[in-house]
Design a protein around this motif. Sequence first.
Motif, PDB file in Angstrom:
ATOM      1  N   GLY A 387       0.780  -1.169  -0.204  1.00 25.89           N
ATOM      2  CA  GLY A 387       0.215   0.066  -0.134  1.00 25.89           C
ATOM      3  C   GLY A 387       0.842   1.305  -0.061  1.00 25.89           C
ATOM      4  O   GLY A 387       0.136   2.376  -0.380  1.00 25.89           O
ATOM      5  N   PRO A 389       5.214   3.021   0.383  1.00 24.44           N
ATOM      6  CA  PRO A 389       6.555   2.549   0.549  1.00 24.44           C
ATOM      7  C   PRO A 389       6.854   2.294   2.025  1.00 24.44           C
ATOM      8  O   PRO A 389       6.501   2.726   3.068  1.00 24.44           O
ATOM      9  N   ASP A 411       7.094  -7.531   1.022  1.00 26.61           N
ATOM     10  CA  ASP A 411       6.541  -6.183   0.528  1.00 26.61           C
ATOM     11  C   ASP A 411       6.217  -6.316  -0.812  1.00 26.61           C
ATOM     12  O   ASP A 411       6.703  -6.776  -1.734  1.00 26.61           O
ATOM     13  N   THR A 412       4.889  -5.961  -0.818  1.00 34.28           N
ATOM     14  CA  THR A 412       4.129  -6.167  -2.309  1.00 34.28           C
ATOM     15  C   THR A 412       3.615  -4.939  -2.831  1.00 34.28           C
ATOM     16  O   THR A 412       2.983  -4.205  -1.956  1.00 34.28           O
ATOM     17  N   TRP A 414       1.048  -3.255  -5.225  1.00 36.43           N
ATOM     18  CA  TRP A 414       0.079  -3.228  -6.235  1.00 36.43           C
ATOM     19  C   TRP A 414      -1.024  -2.144  -6.170  1.00 36.43           C
ATOM     20  O   TRP A 414      -0.633  -1.086  -5.457  1.00 36.43           O
ATOM     21  N   GLN A 415      -2.082  -2.232  -6.974  1.00 35.90           N
ATOM     22  CA  GLN A 415      -2.916  -1.066  -7.025  1.00 35.90           C
ATOM     23  C   GLN A 415      -4.234  -1.479  -7.063  1.00 35.90           C
ATOM     24  O   GLN A 415      -4.615  -2.735  -7.412  1.00 35.90           O
ATOM     25  N   THR A 416      -5.307  -0.801  -6.906  1.00 33.92           N
ATOM     26  CA  THR A 416      -6.743  -1.035  -7.144  1.00 33.92           C
ATOM     27  C   THR A 416      -6.988  -1.642  -8.495  1.00 33.92           C
ATOM     28  O   THR A 416      -7.683  -2.648  -8.561  1.00 33.92           O
ATOM     29  N   ASP A 500       3.237   5.373 -10.904  1.00 37.72           N
ATOM     30  CA  ASP A 500       4.414   5.325  -9.781  1.00 37.72           C
ATOM     31  C   ASP A 500       5.644   5.036 -10.700  1.00 37.72           C
ATOM     32  O   ASP A 500       6.172   4.932 -11.711  1.00 37.72           O
ATOM     33  N   ARG A 515       4.726   8.250  -6.344  1.00 35.96           N
ATOM     34  CA  ARG A 515       3.954   8.720  -7.201  1.00 35.96           C
ATOM     35  C   ARG A 515       4.508   9.548  -8.151  1.00 35.96           C
ATOM     36  O   ARG A 515       5.096  10.500  -7.824  1.00 35.96           O
ATOM     37  N   ASN A 521      -0.585   9.535  -0.658  1.00 36.96           N
ATOM     38  CA  ASN A 521      -0.914   8.326   0.063  1.00 36.96           C
ATOM     39  C   ASN A 521      -0.821   8.495   1.350  1.00 36.96           C
ATOM     40  O   ASN A 521       0.381   8.623   2.308  1.00 36.96           O
ATOM     41  N   ARG A 526      -5.355   6.411  -0.599  1.00 41.60           N
ATOM     42  CA  ARG A 526      -5.026   7.121  -1.842  1.00 41.60           C
ATOM     43  C   ARG A 526      -5.749   8.483  -1.950  1.00 41.60           C
ATOM     44  O   ARG A 526      -6.964   8.113  -1.909  1.00 41.60           O
TER      45      ARG A 526
HETATM   46  C1  WTA Z   1       1.208   2.739  -3.254  1.00 44.62           C
HETATM   47  C2  WTA Z   1      -2.906  -0.462  -2.684  1.00 44.62           C
HETATM   48  C3  WTA Z   1       5.447   1.386  -2.532  1.00 44.62           C
HETATM   49  C4  WTA Z   1       1.607   3.061  -4.932  1.00 44.62           C
HETATM   50  C5  WTA Z   1      -2.738  -2.037  -2.939  1.00 44.62           C
HETATM   51  C6  WTA Z   1       0.543   2.588  -5.706  1.00 44.62           C
HETATM   52  C7  WTA Z   1       2.949   1.271  -3.019  1.00 44.62           C
HETATM   53  C8  WTA Z   1      -0.590   2.780  -4.631  1.00 44.62           C
HETATM   54  C9  WTA Z   1       3.092  -0.198  -2.544  1.00 44.62           C
HETATM   55  C10 WTA Z   1      -2.074   1.874  -5.030  1.00 44.62           C
HETATM   56  C11 WTA Z   1       4.529  -0.806  -1.919  1.00 44.62           C
HETATM   57  C12 WTA Z   1       1.315   0.380  -3.073  1.00 44.62           C
HETATM   58  N1  WTA Z   1       5.613   0.154  -2.078  1.00 44.62           N
HETATM   59  N2  WTA Z   1       4.139   2.078  -2.621  1.00 44.62           N
HETATM   60  N3  WTA Z   1       4.806  -2.018  -1.906  1.00 44.62           N
HETATM   61  N4  WTA Z   1       1.807  -0.865  -2.883  1.00 44.62           N
HETATM   62  N5  WTA Z   1       1.753   1.511  -3.279  1.00 44.62           N
HETATM   63  O1  WTA Z   1      -4.963   1.565  -5.291  1.00 44.62           O
HETATM   64  O2  WTA Z   1       1.943   4.411  -5.072  1.00 44.62           O
HETATM   65  O3  WTA Z   1      -4.748   1.803  -2.622  1.00 44.62           O
HETATM   66  O4  WTA Z   1       0.192   3.398  -7.008  1.00 44.62           O
HETATM   67  O5  WTA Z   1      -3.754   0.135  -3.728  1.00 44.62           O
HETATM   68  O6  WTA Z   1      -0.222   2.715  -3.571  1.00 44.62           O
HETATM   69  O7  WTA Z   1      -2.664   2.241  -3.962  1.00 44.62           O
HETATM   70  P1  WTA Z   1      -4.104   1.511  -3.916  1.00 44.62           P
END
Ligand code: WTA
Length: 648
Positions: A387, A389, A411-412, A414-416, A500, A515, A521, A526
């Motif tokens: 979610g 960094p 550490d994963t 991802w995004q919506t 990103d 971003r 964030n 977000r």
């Molecule tokens: C950020 C959340 C760094 C990133 C799952 C992305 C992260 C946005 C990471 C998506 C991570 C998500 N390290 N930044 N491990 N994971 N982000 O849609 O900027 O709520 O584009 O999904 O969170 O946020 P969303």
Amino acid sequence: MSTLSLIPTHSHPHYTASMSPAELQAMRAHAQQNPEGFWLEQARRIHWHRKPTQGFRGSFEGDVSIKWYDDGHLNASVCCIDRHLTARGDQVALISHREGRPGAEQITYAMLHERVCRLANALTDLGVEKGERVAISLPMISEAVVAMLACARIGAVHVVLFGGFSAEGIAERLMDSGAVLVITASEARRGNKTIPFKQTMDDALLKCGQNCTVKSVLVVRTSDAAVPMLPGRDYDYHDFVDGFEPDFVPVVMPAEAPLFMLYTSGSTGKPKAVVHATGGYMVWAAYTMGMVYAQKPGDVLWCTADVAWITGHTSVVYGPLANGGTTMISDSLPNAPHAGRWLDLIDDYKVTMLFTSPTAVRAMMADGDAVVQAHSLETLRLLGVAGEPISSDVWMWYHDVIGRGKCPVADTWWQTETAGVVLGPVPGAQPLKPGSASTPLPGLDLALADPQGRIQENSAEGSLCIARSWPGQARTIWRDHERFCKTYFSMVPGFYFTGDGARRDDDGYYWITGRMDDVINVAGHRLGTAEVEDVLATDHRLLESAAVGVPHPVKGQALVVFAIARKNVTAQPTEAGIKRMVADALGRYAMPETVYLVPDLPRTRSGKIVRRLLRKIASGEIENFGDLSTLTDQEIVQTICNFVQEKH
Ligand code: WTA
């Protein structure tokens, strides 16, 4: 990054990996050579009523079209429940902990089946048809999980709305989605605060006025407090639902039928609903969660995300249940009634896999090691974050103090829009680097583009893009496909643009740099700075405003607003009033940390506000501004610095 901070594969003997390094390598190679075959094989992770014979069909060019498993048929609730009934009907599917109530509810797959079927019957009785949207606004209680799966069972599209949204924010989303039914709660307690879910929903429905599409509201009574009910529209959830039959024949859907939509913020305009399709999403949820959080019998996965975020969908509900695991939810706060509350729950419910946000880890770190030491935490075998960094020192603290050095930390990233993990390790099958979201899962083809859109090879830095579609990719933005194409596919033609920035090192590990657009964030939420500015633009006492994100020690980023008050208005706006206005319009989570009322903002000759400078000043960096010659008024920079310094 130096290899000193590399945590080798073999350093967590306590963790049994789901595959060997060689098997992971082979899987990557196979996915690369034969993507169609690879993704058809992955589709076998879930149950299909009609098995698909095709993988991806579509294109990132022109009018972007994304289809996966197009000739397959399935029902997502069957994948999550029915298919496990024979082998593990009595296994606990969902542990639901409620703060202030003793114990936790242990809901088996058989019980989940009954509850989902009763609600599916109730929704059908209320006239909800397949393809129609149902809004869910609930705290983290078992009914939230049941509600999502019941929608899936009847082929309705769920839209989960965050409890922190304002009535205004909910009204906008109800109207945009055209929801026909709402499932909400009377209220929720968060620490010593009461969140009036039903009241907020009533206000939202009133705001929808003539444009209201909602016909019925189911209300889960979460306390004894009286809550006004509108006869003919509002139903007490349990009084109404529990009388229906505990069986419901699932509505079999084409793979591309939408399963849910979820609102998320972008750099411009209002939040948009991204649409996810049933077949691809289910394969993706099972695949990504199976790769990173490979649950074995007895594993309890606790993903602390609210169900209203994508992590709540994929890592709380669909992923673990598709894989036949045990998932846990709790409506508790990490630090109430005392610091270390979540650690109590890990011990009480024997959590083996903890998946949380970097903000929560930083908050636990701030509480001090002694709080952690007072807990056993011996059941933990895997830790994860997503979610936002996570810095290498916080990563190391999570690993050493919470994980006692014996659990891998995943550490994963991802995004919506990606619906599941894109960058992340397969724990135990590859070395870990603290602060890096590791490598793309097999089958994902990532790319880094330079500012001209040229793809960079080897170790490089650039905007993070994805070259080929993946099953869980968002298909469109609800009722605005043009915006979908423009937002994600016009920056680097032929590629999905994530928004990103990232760096790739010599080992192919990725380091997210943040971003590249005006999305910030805050504690994993977000938020588009344009959303905040749009709210303030409606106040006639303000001439203009600029919202920026600044680093924050716990929340990752905090929102800071600079606003210019109009001269000659009778009632001058106040900084506290501006904070309240934003929170009222968007929700508490969007409340600015600081507001500065300033005489003007730094602008270029073409009138564009120079946010780079505002970000710097707001972060307390009031020197070395670089070249200011493009500004219309260079003195304003010093004036704003003075305002900021005065406040501190
Ligand atoms: C950020 C959340 C760094 C990133 C799952 C992305 C992260 C946005 C990471 C998506 C991570 C998500 N390290 N930044 N491990 N994971 N982000 O849609 O900027 O709520 O584009 O999904 O969170 O946020 P969303």
